[in-house]
Scaffold this motif. Sequence first.
Motif, mmCIF file in Angstrom:
data_model
loop_
_atom_site.group_PDB
_atom_site.id
_atom_site.type_symbol
_atom_site.label_atom_id
_atom_site.label_comp_id
_atom_site.label_asym_id
_atom_site.label_seq_id
_atom_site.Cartn_x
_atom_site.Cartn_y
_atom_site.Cartn_z
ATOM 1 N N TYR A 158 2.627 1.480 -3.471
ATOM 2 C CA TYR A 158 1.686 1.737 -4.574
ATOM 3 C C TYR A 158 0.320 2.115 -3.995
ATOM 4 O O TYR A 158 -0.630 1.338 -4.049
ATOM 5 C CB TYR A 158 1.542 0.491 -5.458
ATOM 6 C CG TYR A 158 2.851 -0.039 -5.967
ATOM 7 C CD1 TYR A 158 3.500 0.589 -7.028
ATOM 8 C CD2 TYR A 158 3.456 -1.149 -5.390
ATOM 9 C CE1 TYR A 158 4.715 0.110 -7.501
ATOM 10 C CE2 TYR A 158 4.668 -1.631 -5.847
ATOM 11 C CZ TYR A 158 5.291 -1.002 -6.899
ATOM 12 O OH TYR A 158 6.484 -1.469 -7.363
ATOM 13 N N HIS B 56 0.836 -1.198 0.000
ATOM 14 C CA HIS B 56 0.000 0.000 0.000
ATOM 15 C C HIS B 56 0.873 1.253 0.000
ATOM 16 O O HIS B 56 0.608 2.204 -0.733
ATOM 17 C CB HIS B 56 -0.926 0.024 1.213
ATOM 18 C CG HIS B 56 -1.562 1.355 1.427
ATOM 19 N ND1 HIS B 56 -2.532 1.861 0.577
ATOM 20 C CD2 HIS B 56 -1.351 2.303 2.357
ATOM 21 C CE1 HIS B 56 -2.886 3.064 0.996
ATOM 22 N NE2 HIS B 56 -2.182 3.351 2.071
ATOM 23 N N ARG C 138 -2.110 4.016 -4.878
ATOM 24 C CA ARG C 138 -3.287 4.103 -5.753
ATOM 25 C C ARG C 138 -3.770 2.742 -6.215
ATOM 26 O O ARG C 138 -4.949 2.556 -6.487
ATOM 27 C CB ARG C 138 -2.976 4.981 -6.961
ATOM 28 C CG ARG C 138 -2.755 6.418 -6.575
ATOM 29 C CD ARG C 138 -2.528 7.300 -7.766
ATOM 30 N NE ARG C 138 -2.295 8.664 -7.335
ATOM 31 C CZ ARG C 138 -1.531 9.514 -7.965
ATOM 32 N NH1 ARG C 138 -0.930 9.151 -9.073
ATOM 33 N NH2 ARG C 138 -1.374 10.728 -7.503
ATOM 34 N N GLU C 139 -2.863 1.785 -6.330
ATOM 35 C CA GLU C 139 -3.230 0.465 -6.806
ATOM 36 C C GLU C 139 -3.631 -0.482 -5.674
ATOM 37 O O GLU C 139 -4.442 -1.377 -5.880
ATOM 38 C CB GLU C 139 -2.068 -0.167 -7.591
ATOM 39 C CG GLU C 139 -1.769 0.511 -8.911
ATOM 40 C CD GLU C 139 -0.843 1.709 -8.765
ATOM 41 O OE1 GLU C 139 -0.389 1.985 -7.638
ATOM 42 O OE2 GLU C 139 -0.581 2.366 -9.787
ATOM 43 N N CYS C 140 -3.034 -0.316 -4.497
ATOM 44 C CA CYS C 140 -3.271 -1.250 -3.388
ATOM 45 C C CYS C 140 -3.919 -0.515 -2.218
ATOM 46 O O CYS C 140 -3.277 0.326 -1.584
ATOM 47 C CB CYS C 140 -1.952 -1.862 -2.920
ATOM 48 S SG CYS C 140 -1.088 -2.762 -4.199
#
Length: 98
Positions: free
Chosen positions: A8, A5, A10-12
């Motif tokens: 990344y 998190h 925005r992804e996780c």
Amino acid sequence: AQWMHFAYPRECPYPHIAGETKQVNLFDWGRSQGGFTATRDEMLHIASQTARKGGPVLGGRWVHAEELLAPPETRPLGLVTFHTASAVVALAVMTLGV
């Protein structure tokens, strides 16, 4: 999962511990907060605040609790004994050349 998190964001999504958070409908949240807008004074107050002190990462929170989603895999004792005996026989065959 926490490091994913923070690496990344925005992804996780942040991996909350089960039962720690509760999902709320956007419209229900808006009603409970009195709406979605802020007054000019509220915005100036938030903008004038200094960054928090004593933290290595602004807004970061690292939780040392670990949640295992599945129990560790255990094999029945008979299967372990069979695998051990098979390994001993294979080693004996390779050593003795039988």
